[in-house]
Design a protein around this motif. Structure first.
Motif, short mmCIF file in Angstrom:
data_model
loop_
_atom_site.label_atom_id
_atom_site.label_comp_id
_atom_site.label_asym_id
_atom_site.label_seq_id
_atom_site.Cartn_x
_atom_site.Cartn_y
_atom_site.Cartn_z
N MET A 1 0.84 -1.20 0.00
CA MET A 1 0.00 0.00 0.00
C MET A 1 0.88 1.25 0.00
O MET A 1 0.57 2.23 -0.68
N ILE A 2 1.99 1.20 0.76
CA ILE A 2 2.88 2.36 0.76
C ILE A 2 3.44 2.59 -0.63
O ILE A 2 3.61 3.74 -1.07
N ALA B 1 0.96 4.56 -2.61
CA ALA B 1 0.92 5.94 -2.13
C ALA B 1 2.16 6.70 -2.59
O ALA B 1 2.09 7.87 -2.96
N LEU B 2 3.32 5.99 -2.60
CA LEU B 2 4.57 6.65 -3.02
C LEU B 2 4.49 7.02 -4.50
O LEU B 2 4.87 8.15 -4.88
N PHE C 1 1.77 7.57 -6.21
CA PHE C 1 0.81 8.68 -6.30
C PHE C 1 1.47 10.00 -5.92
O PHE C 1 1.30 11.02 -6.60
N ALA C 2 2.27 9.96 -4.83
CA ALA C 2 2.94 11.19 -4.39
C ALA C 2 3.93 11.67 -5.44
O ALA C 2 4.00 12.87 -5.75
N CYS D 1 1.91 13.33 -8.26
CA CYS D 1 1.34 14.62 -7.88
C CYS D 1 2.44 15.69 -7.79
O CYS D 1 2.27 16.80 -8.29
N ILE D 2 3.57 15.35 -7.15
CA ILE D 2 4.60 16.37 -6.97
C ILE D 2 5.25 16.71 -8.30
O ILE D 2 5.56 17.87 -8.58
N LEU E 1 3.77 16.64 -11.18
CA LEU E 1 2.81 17.50 -11.87
C LEU E 1 2.87 18.92 -11.32
O LEU E 1 2.83 19.90 -12.09
N SER E 2 2.98 19.05 -9.99
CA SER E 2 3.01 20.40 -9.44
C SER E 2 4.31 21.11 -9.79
O SER E 2 4.32 22.33 -9.97
N ASN F 1 8.23 22.41 -3.50
CA ASN F 1 7.89 21.13 -4.11
C ASN F 1 9.12 20.23 -4.22
O ASN F 1 9.01 19.00 -4.07
N GLY G 1 9.59 18.49 -1.04
CA GLY G 1 8.65 17.38 -0.94
C GLY G 1 9.12 16.18 -1.73
O GLY G 1 9.06 15.04 -1.27
N VAL H 1 11.88 14.42 0.09
CA VAL H 1 11.38 13.68 1.25
C VAL H 1 10.75 12.37 0.81
O VAL H 1 11.00 11.30 1.39
N VAL H 2 9.93 12.42 -0.27
CA VAL H 2 9.30 11.19 -0.76
C VAL H 2 10.36 10.21 -1.23
O VAL H 2 10.29 9.00 -0.97
N ILE I 1 11.84 8.52 1.72
CA ILE I 1 11.00 7.46 2.27
C ILE I 1 11.12 6.20 1.41
O ILE I 1 11.26 5.09 1.92
N ALA J 1 0.62 14.94 -0.88
CA ALA J 1 0.74 15.08 -2.33
C ALA J 1 -0.40 15.91 -2.89
O ALA J 1 -0.19 16.78 -3.75
N LEU K 1 -0.13 19.54 -4.82
CA LEU K 1 -0.67 19.73 -6.16
C LEU K 1 -1.66 20.90 -6.18
O LEU K 1 -1.63 21.72 -7.11
N SER L 1 0.18 24.27 -6.31
CA SER L 1 0.72 24.64 -7.62
C SER L 1 -0.40 24.90 -8.63
O SER L 1 -0.27 25.76 -9.50
N VAL M 1 3.97 19.77 2.23
CA VAL M 1 5.29 19.26 2.57
C VAL M 1 5.35 18.86 4.04
O VAL M 1 6.00 17.88 4.41
N LEU N 1 4.00 15.42 4.18
CA LEU N 1 4.98 14.45 3.67
C LEU N 1 6.04 14.16 4.73
O LEU N 1 6.46 13.00 4.91
N ASP O 1 7.24 6.69 9.07
CA ASP O 1 7.96 5.60 8.40
C ASP O 1 9.18 5.19 9.21
O ASP O 1 9.45 4.00 9.40
#
Lengths: 89, 124, 163
Positions: free
Chosen positions: A1-2, A5-6, A8-9, A12-13, A15-16, A43, A46, A49-50, A53, B15, B19, B22, B46, B49, B56
């Motif tokens: 599951m992580i 989510a990773l 997805f993150a 998203c990041i 894209l931003s 961003n 972020g 950080v992802v 992880i 996330a 988004l 931005s 952030v 996150l 974690d």
């Protein structure tokens, strides 16, 4: 599951980052570009950080801290340059 | 298992907020309103996150708290850079409407020509 | 004597906490070294920190922080909904001038940062005498209600903490 989510993150990041890049390229005036750079830095933190992880390596957080500090100082320096015409008086 | 759910939720919330920040930067068409989205939403994104990263580290056994430093630093500096950019907007006149004038004869600090000569600016 | 050796107790506590977080280990050795740094740095740089900020009621700070964190979360959800679902033409941005009761620079800085981090408002400037705060509102129908809420919710508490 992580893992889901990773991913997805990451999407998203990423894209931003692209959206902030678009504002940096398009930006009607100079302050919008400064704001876009500030958002890019946040961003980017972020994203680091992802990445930290997902790899489980701790060293990335030091780089995140340093980028946060440099990003803040550069934003203030840009804004101050626009305000005053010089940075250190 | 419960840790996995918490980490995944924190990651997704972070996330999405990043988004949204931005997206607001691109979508809003007034320069001054554009400041609102990235300074708030991206910072909280952030922050979330980083919370996922702390969770974690705890779930894998070795506790780690230095993400709090990055989080605190971001939350302290975000208002200051927003404040500087707002001042620069007013200074250059790139705002949709001029700020209101005051009855008591005072002016706003960044429009005050006498004050600009002084080196120190305590208001930042 | 204590005042001269420890000129800024809050700075000492902050430096100790930051060093321990940077080291990222909880042990007595790290704590002792962090405490040494926290005592030596304010002592060596004391001539650049001439006056210490007054906190008359420090026990009210946690209550303020809890309210602030809760408001930041609520603020972000409401701003996100406004940004994503509201058309640009429907937004009603407004400038608000807030008359200030607090006078100390630390309290005004805290208030301005709080305003920037909470619902749909960004603090933009202070007036030349420090008597008004200029706030930009993202989307509001009633500017007076926003001003009253800021004054009653945040400024009153900051006034209790600092004065």
């Amino acid at each position: 599951m992580i893992q889901i989510a990773l991913v997805f993150a990451y999407v998203c990041i990423g894209l931003s980052l692209i959206l902030a890049m678009w504002r940096l390229w398009k930006g009607p005036n100079v302050i919008d570009r400064v704001l876009a750079l500030d958002t890019l830095v946040v961003n980017g933190i972020g994203m680091i950080v992802v990445f930290g992880i997902s790899t489980g390596v701790e060293t990335y957080f030091e780089s995140a801290l340093i980028i946060a500090m440099l990003g803040f100082v550069s934003t203030v320096a840009y804004a101050r340059f626009v305000l005053r015409g010089n940075i250190i008086e | 298992m419960i840790w996995d759910i918490l980490i995944a939720v924190a990651l997704v919330i972070g996330a999405v907020f990043t988004l949204v920040g931005s997206y607001g930067l691109v979508k809003i068409d007034r320069p001054m309103s554009r400041l609102h989205a990235p300074t708030k939403a991206s910072t909280l994104g952030v922050g979330s996150l980083l919370l996922a990263s702390i969770l974690d580290a705890y779930s894998s056994g070795d506790g780690s708290l230095h993400e709090i430093l990055v989080m605190a630093f971001l939350f302290v500096t975000a208002p200051i850079s927003a404040h500087f950019m707002a001042k620069a907007h007013i200074h250059r006149g790139t705002v949709a409407a001029a700020p209101p004038t005051l009855e008591s004869g005072e002016t706003w600090a960044c429009l005050d020509k006498d004050r600009e000569e002084q080196p120190a600016d305590t208001s930042a | 004597m204590i005042q001269r050796l420890v000129p800024h107790p809050f700075l000492t506590a902050l430096l100790t906490a930051v060093w321990m977080l940077l080291e990222n280990t909880l042990s007595w050795g790290v704590f002792v070294f962090a405490l040494i740094l926290g005592l030596v740095i304010p002592f060596l740089t004391r001539m650049w920190w001439p006056n210490r900020p007054k906190l008359s009621r420090p026990f009210k700070v946690p209550e303020y922080l809890v309210i602030l964190i809760w408001d930041i979360i609520v603020a972000n959800v409401s701003v996100a909904i406004t940004v994503v679902f509201k058309r640009n033409a429907d937004m009603k941005p407004a400038w608000i001038a807030i008359p200030l009761d607090i006078r100390s620079p630390e309290a005004i800085t805290c208030l301005a940062s709080t305003i920037t981090l909470t619902p749909g408002t960004v603090s933009a400037d202070v007036s030349s005498e420090g008597a008004y705060l200029l706030v930009h509102c993202l989307d509001t129908d009633d500017a007076d209600a926003v001003r009253d809420e800021i004054k009653s919710r945040y400024e009153r508490r900051l006034k209790e903490i600092f004065e």
